[in-house]
Design an enzyme around this catalytic site. Sequence first.
Site, short mmCIF file in Angstrom:
data_model
loop_
_atom_site.label_atom_id
_atom_site.label_comp_id
_atom_site.label_asym_id
_atom_site.label_seq_id
_atom_site.Cartn_x
_atom_site.Cartn_y
_atom_site.Cartn_z
N LYS A 1 0.84 -1.20 0.00
CA LYS A 1 0.00 0.00 0.00
C LYS A 1 0.88 1.26 0.00
O LYS A 1 2.10 1.17 0.23
CB LYS A 1 -0.92 -0.05 1.22
CG LYS A 1 -1.91 -1.22 1.17
CD LYS A 1 -2.76 -1.26 2.44
CE LYS A 1 -3.84 -2.31 2.35
NZ LYS A 1 -4.68 -2.33 3.58
N TYR B 1 -12.47 -2.56 -3.06
CA TYR B 1 -13.02 -2.50 -1.71
C TYR B 1 -14.55 -2.38 -1.71
O TYR B 1 -15.13 -1.84 -0.77
CB TYR B 1 -12.38 -1.34 -0.93
CG TYR B 1 -10.95 -1.64 -0.49
CD1 TYR B 1 -10.66 -2.79 0.24
CD2 TYR B 1 -9.90 -0.78 -0.79
CE1 TYR B 1 -9.35 -3.07 0.66
CE2 TYR B 1 -8.60 -1.05 -0.38
CZ TYR B 1 -8.34 -2.20 0.35
OH TYR B 1 -7.06 -2.47 0.77
N ASN C 1 -1.77 -0.19 7.41
CA ASN C 1 -1.24 -1.54 7.65
C ASN C 1 -0.42 -2.11 6.49
O ASN C 1 -0.20 -3.30 6.38
CB ASN C 1 -2.37 -2.49 8.07
CG ASN C 1 -3.47 -2.59 7.04
OD1 ASN C 1 -3.35 -2.04 5.95
ND2 ASN C 1 -4.52 -3.33 7.36
N HIS D 1 -1.71 -5.49 1.35
CA HIS D 1 -2.97 -6.19 1.08
C HIS D 1 -2.65 -7.61 0.65
O HIS D 1 -1.69 -7.84 -0.09
CB HIS D 1 -3.75 -5.50 -0.04
CG HIS D 1 -4.86 -6.36 -0.57
ND1 HIS D 1 -6.08 -6.45 0.07
CD2 HIS D 1 -4.91 -7.22 -1.63
CE1 HIS D 1 -6.85 -7.31 -0.59
NE2 HIS D 1 -6.16 -7.79 -1.62
N GLU E 1 -9.47 -10.43 -7.82
CA GLU E 1 -8.57 -9.28 -7.60
C GLU E 1 -7.44 -9.26 -8.64
O GLU E 1 -7.06 -8.19 -9.12
CB GLU E 1 -8.02 -9.32 -6.18
CG GLU E 1 -9.10 -9.03 -5.13
CD GLU E 1 -8.59 -9.03 -3.70
OE1 GLU E 1 -9.35 -8.59 -2.82
OE2 GLU E 1 -7.45 -9.47 -3.45
P1 IDP Z 1 -7.63 -7.12 5.30
O1 IDP Z 1 -6.82 -6.06 4.58
O2 IDP Z 1 -6.86 -7.71 6.44
O3 IDP Z 1 -8.22 -8.16 4.38
P2 IDP Z 1 -10.30 -5.93 5.45
O4 IDP Z 1 -11.28 -6.17 6.55
O5 IDP Z 1 -10.58 -6.55 4.13
O6 IDP Z 1 -8.86 -6.37 6.00
O7 IDP Z 1 -10.14 -4.36 5.28
C1 IDP Z 1 -9.48 -3.83 4.17
C2 IDP Z 1 -8.63 -2.68 4.62
O8 IDP Z 1 -9.46 -1.66 5.15
C3 IDP Z 1 -7.67 -2.99 5.77
O9 IDP Z 1 -6.48 -3.63 5.34
C4 IDP Z 1 -7.41 -1.61 6.31
O10 IDP Z 1 -6.51 -0.89 5.46
C5 IDP Z 1 -8.78 -0.97 6.20
N1 IDP Z 1 -9.55 -1.11 7.43
C6 IDP Z 1 -10.24 -2.18 7.86
N2 IDP Z 1 -10.84 -1.96 9.03
C7 IDP Z 1 -10.53 -0.67 9.36
C8 IDP Z 1 -10.85 0.17 10.48
O11 IDP Z 1 -11.56 -0.22 11.43
N3 IDP Z 1 -10.34 1.43 10.46
C9 IDP Z 1 -9.57 1.90 9.45
N4 IDP Z 1 -9.24 1.14 8.38
C10 IDP Z 1 -9.71 -0.13 8.34
MG MG Z 2 -9.71 -8.03 2.93
#
Ligand code: IDP
Ligand code: MG
Length: 180
Positions: free
Chosen positions: A39, A79, A142, A145, A156
């Site tokens: 990212k 997303y 984080n 992805h 994807e």
């Molecule tokens: P993942 O990336 O571990 O699959 P997902 O639930 O698919 O997690 O969420 C996609 C992305 O959305 C996350 O990697 C993160 O960047 C963002 N995200 C998810 N939950 C939150 C939150 O509670 N606050 C802010 N960003 C979030």
């Molecule tokens: Mg995800």
Amino acid sequence: MSVILRRLLSGGRAVRPAPCVRYSSAAPEIHERTLIAVKPDGVQRRMVGEIIKRFEQRGFKLVGIKILQASEGILGKHYHDLQKKPFYPALIRYMASGPVVAMVWEGHNVVRSSRLMVGETDSSQAKPGTVRGDLSVHISRNIIHASDSVDVAEKEIGLWFHSAELITWETNDHSDLYQV
Ligand code: IDP
Ligand code: MG
């Protein structure tokens, strides 16, 4: 074991050689692929090499890679399932804030293994040893992805890559070139 060695070990008696067991050198074909994306925060922090290193060391095969400024169109599709979440607008802004390095990695169980390598979504919960657990502190930054299922990975990969950008290559043994 040579015939002479067998005779010596058996006290000089002639020993019928063990049946020759042939193992096929051809590994089973593995076609599972996943989308990994560094990212914008990971790119800004020069973590691309570190992340590639981890996937290579694990034994996965890189079959596609590019750096791109992701459009809102691609991010909206990527997303789509999170559209109703309160953090969605901030997530799209974050993902569009700089270039992303998108990659396709191939290998045995690569989808499941890469999710384990990446760690929990919330970096503060991600275990040490994982990408997020070692390199990030907050859920909103984080750095990486990883597709979360084989079906999602296929979708994807189709969203981020044209099929011509994916390279199918065989593992060759170049050990003769690296002997010291
Ligand atoms: P993942 O990336 O571990 O699959 P997902 O639930 O698919 O997690 O969420 C996609 C992305 O959305 C996350 O990697 C993160 O960047 C963002 N995200 C998810 N939950 C939150 C939150 O509670 N606050 C802010 N960003 C979030
Ligand atoms: Mg995800």
